[in-house]
Each structure stands twice: as structure tokens, then as C-alpha cells.
Design a protein around this motif. Structure first.
Motif, PDB file in Angstrom:
ATOM      1  N   ALA A  19      89.023 104.417 -19.493  1.00  0.00           N
ATOM      2  CA  ALA A  19      90.401 104.516 -19.978  1.00  0.00           C
ATOM      3  C   ALA A  19      91.398 104.252 -18.852  1.00  0.00           C
ATOM      4  N   VAL A  20      91.090 104.707 -17.659  1.00  0.00           N
ATOM      5  CA  VAL A  20      91.968 104.453 -16.510  1.00  0.00           C
ATOM      6  C   VAL A  20      91.959 102.967 -16.166  1.00  0.00           C
ATOM      7  N   ARG A  21      90.781 102.369 -16.111  1.00  0.00           N
ATOM      8  CA  ARG A  21      90.704 100.929 -15.829  1.00  0.00           C
ATOM      9  C   ARG A  21      91.516 100.140 -16.841  1.00  0.00           C
ATOM     10  N   GLU A  22      91.372 100.495 -18.112  1.00  0.00           N
ATOM     11  CA  GLU A  22      92.102  99.799 -19.169  1.00  0.00           C
ATOM     12  C   GLU A  22      93.610  99.989 -19.032  1.00  0.00           C
ATOM     13  N   ALA A  23      94.054 101.201 -18.679  1.00  0.00           N
ATOM     14  CA  ALA A  23      95.487 101.455 -18.504  1.00  0.00           C
ATOM     15  C   ALA A  23      96.059 100.605 -17.368  1.00  0.00           C
ATOM     16  N   PHE A  24      95.337 100.499 -16.264  1.00  0.00           N
ATOM     17  CA  PHE A  24      95.786  99.673 -15.146  1.00  0.00           C
ATOM     18  C   PHE A  24      95.807  98.195 -15.545  1.00  0.00           C
ATOM     19  N   GLU A  25      94.773  97.757 -16.260  1.00  0.00           N
ATOM     20  CA  GLU A  25      94.725  96.364 -16.714  1.00  0.00           C
ATOM     21  C   GLU A  25      95.899  96.053 -17.644  1.00  0.00           C
ATOM     22  N   LEU A  26      96.196  96.962 -18.563  1.00  0.00           N
ATOM     23  CA  LEU A  26      97.323  96.769 -19.481  1.00  0.00           C
ATOM     24  C   LEU A  26      98.646  96.711 -18.721  1.00  0.00           C
ATOM     25  N   ALA A  27      98.803  97.578 -17.736  1.00  0.00           N
ATOM     26  CA  ALA A  27     100.034  97.610 -16.954  1.00  0.00           C
ATOM     27  C   ALA A  27     100.247  96.305 -16.189  1.00  0.00           C
ATOM     28  N   LEU A  28      99.155  95.648 -15.826  1.00  0.00           N
ATOM     29  CA  LEU A  28      99.250  94.445 -14.992  1.00  0.00           C
ATOM     30  C   LEU A  28      99.063  93.133 -15.753  1.00  0.00           C
ATOM     31  N   GLU A  29      98.805  93.216 -17.063  1.00  0.00           N
ATOM     32  CA  GLU A  29      98.409  92.012 -17.802  1.00  0.00           C
ATOM     33  C   GLU A  29      99.481  90.932 -17.856  1.00  0.00           C
ATOM     34  N   GLU A  30     100.736  91.265 -17.819  1.00  0.00           N
ATOM     35  CA  GLU A  30     101.779  90.247 -17.918  1.00  0.00           C
ATOM     36  C   GLU A  30     102.465  89.973 -16.582  1.00  0.00           C
ATOM     37  N   THR A  31     101.826  90.333 -15.499  1.00  0.00           N
ATOM     38  CA  THR A  31     102.432  90.158 -14.178  1.00  0.00           C
ATOM     39  C   THR A  31     102.084  88.823 -13.536  1.00  0.00           C
ATOM     40  N   GLY A  32     101.098  88.137 -14.076  1.00  0.00           N
ATOM     41  CA  GLY A  32     100.653  86.895 -13.466  1.00  0.00           C
ATOM     42  C   GLY A  32      99.529  87.098 -12.462  1.00  0.00           C
ATOM     43  N   TYR A  33      99.162  88.347 -12.202  1.00  0.00           N
ATOM     44  CA  TYR A  33      98.037  88.621 -11.317  1.00  0.00           C
ATOM     45  C   TYR A  33      96.735  88.488 -12.090  1.00  0.00           C
ATOM     46  N   GLU A  34      95.686  88.110 -11.396  1.00  0.00           N
ATOM     47  CA  GLU A  34      94.348  88.085 -11.977  1.00  0.00           C
ATOM     48  C   GLU A  34      93.748  89.470 -11.735  1.00  0.00           C
ATOM     49  N   VAL A  35      93.376  90.160 -12.805  1.00  0.00           N
ATOM     50  CA  VAL A  35      92.922  91.544 -12.702  1.00  0.00           C
ATOM     51  C   VAL A  35      91.459  91.646 -13.109  1.00  0.00           C
ATOM     52  N   SER A  36      90.669  92.329 -12.274  1.00  0.00           N
ATOM     53  CA  SER A  36      89.283  92.633 -12.614  1.00  0.00           C
ATOM     54  C   SER A  36      89.048  94.099 -12.325  1.00  0.00           C
ATOM     55  N   SER A  37      87.931  94.615 -12.821  1.00  0.00           N
ATOM     56  CA  SER A  37      87.655  96.038 -12.611  1.00  0.00           C
ATOM     57  C   SER A  37      86.170  96.272 -12.395  1.00  0.00           C
ATOM     58  N   ALA A  38      85.903  97.432 -11.812  1.00  0.00           N
ATOM     59  CA  ALA A  38      84.531  97.858 -11.562  1.00  0.00           C
ATOM     60  C   ALA A  38      84.424  99.339 -11.900  1.00  0.00           C
ATOM     61  N   ALA A  39      83.273  99.738 -12.453  1.00  0.00           N
ATOM     62  CA  ALA A  39      83.085 101.102 -12.941  1.00  0.00           C
ATOM     63  C   ALA A  39      82.594 102.079 -11.879  1.00  0.00           C
ATOM     64  N   GLY A  40      82.594 101.688 -10.624  1.00  0.00           N
ATOM     65  CA  GLY A  40      82.164 102.595  -9.564  1.00  0.00           C
ATOM     66  C   GLY A  40      82.194 101.910  -8.218  1.00  0.00           C
ATOM     67  N   GLY A  41      81.921 102.683  -7.173  1.00  0.00           N
ATOM     68  CA  GLY A  41      81.998 102.171  -5.814  1.00  0.00           C
ATOM     69  C   GLY A  41      81.049 101.019  -5.530  1.00  0.00           C
ATOM     70  N   ALA A  42      79.786 101.163  -5.919  1.00  0.00           N
ATOM     71  CA  ALA A  42      78.808 100.103  -5.644  1.00  0.00           C
ATOM     72  C   ALA A  42      79.176  98.813  -6.374  1.00  0.00           C
ATOM     73  N   ALA A  43      79.595  98.931  -7.634  1.00  0.00           N
ATOM     74  CA  ALA A  43      79.999  97.746  -8.395  1.00  0.00           C
ATOM     75  C   ALA A  43      81.243  97.112  -7.787  1.00  0.00           C
TER      76      ALA A  43
END
Length: 128
Positions: A13-37
Motif C-alpha cells: 500500500a505504501v509503494r502504491e501510494a508513492f507511485e500514485l503521488a509520482l505518476e504524473e510527474t514525468g519521472y520513471e517510477v519502480s518499486s521493490a518489496a524489500g532491501g534485497a530486491a
């Protein structure tokens, strides 16, 4: 080429909230579910900015920060965002004494705060 932002957090849910906040900024956004990933993603492509959670199962945020800083990305901005700051204060102080640079904020952050942090940090990095 757009700036790449990586979000490392075990909470979907946190990853999704950050992605939503940044989706229209023009930045390329990716996420990982933990430190190793997250480290695996940095090895594949070093991002321009990382949001990093502290309290994660397996590898916590401080260890993730150390590994990213030591081997792959010593200079990119990393902003630690957590709801559990007090229990990590000693580890964060030790990381700072080691010379590991990071920003620090407390969850929850609004979408506007997320955008302002990224914009401010990336603009500051460009001016150097």
C-alpha cells in the motif's frame, strides 16, 4: 531521458501510494518489496533517487542503505521514510557517523510532500 525513482518498502500500500503521488510527474517510477530486491534493482540500473523504508523483514533499511552506498551508488539521493524512527535512532546515528548520507522523514507523507521532496532533492543535485 526522465529521472528514475526507486521505492523500497515492504508494504504494498505504501509503494502504491508513492507511485500514485509520482505518476504524473514525468519521472520513471519502480518499486521493490524489500532491501534485497531493491539492491537487485539498483545493480540493474542505478536510479536518480531512492525512497527507503527502515523497518522491513529480512534486510532492514539501514543495512540496505549501507550496501547501496558501499557498492553501487555512493552519491545518489536516498530519503529514508519511516513510521518507526525512535527504535532506529542509534542505527541511523551510526550510519551517519560512517559517512552514509541520507534524508529522513516520518510516515505518513502526503502526495504533495512526496513530490516536493523529490523535486527539491533532484533540483539541488543538478545544481552541483
Amino acid at each position: 531521458m526522465s529521472k528514475q525513482i526507486l521505492i523500497i518498502d515492504d508494504d504494498a500500500a505504501v509503494r502504491e501510494a508513492f507511485e500514485l503521488a509520482l505518476e504524473e510527474t514525468g519521472y520513471e517510477v519502480s518499486s521493490a518489496a524489500g532491501g534485497a530486491a531493491g539492491i537487485d534493482q539498483v545493480k540493474q540500473r542505478v536510479p536518480d533517487f531512492i525512497f527507503l523504508d527502515l523497518k522491513m523483514p529480512g534486510m532492514d533499511g539501514v543495512e540496505t542503505l549501507r550496501r547501496i552506498r558501499q557498492g553501487m551508488a555512493p552519491d545518489i539521493p536516498i530519503y529514508i521514510v519511516t513510521a518507526f524512527m525512535p527504535e532506529f535512532l542509534q542505527e541511523l546515528a551510526a550510519a551517519a557517523k560512517e559517512g552514509l548520507q541520507f534524508g529522513l522523514g516520518q510516515k505518513p507523507l502526503s502526495g504533495e510532500q512526496i513530490r516536493l521532496i523529490v523535486q527539491g532533492v533532484l533540483e539541488q543535485a543538478q545544481s552541483y
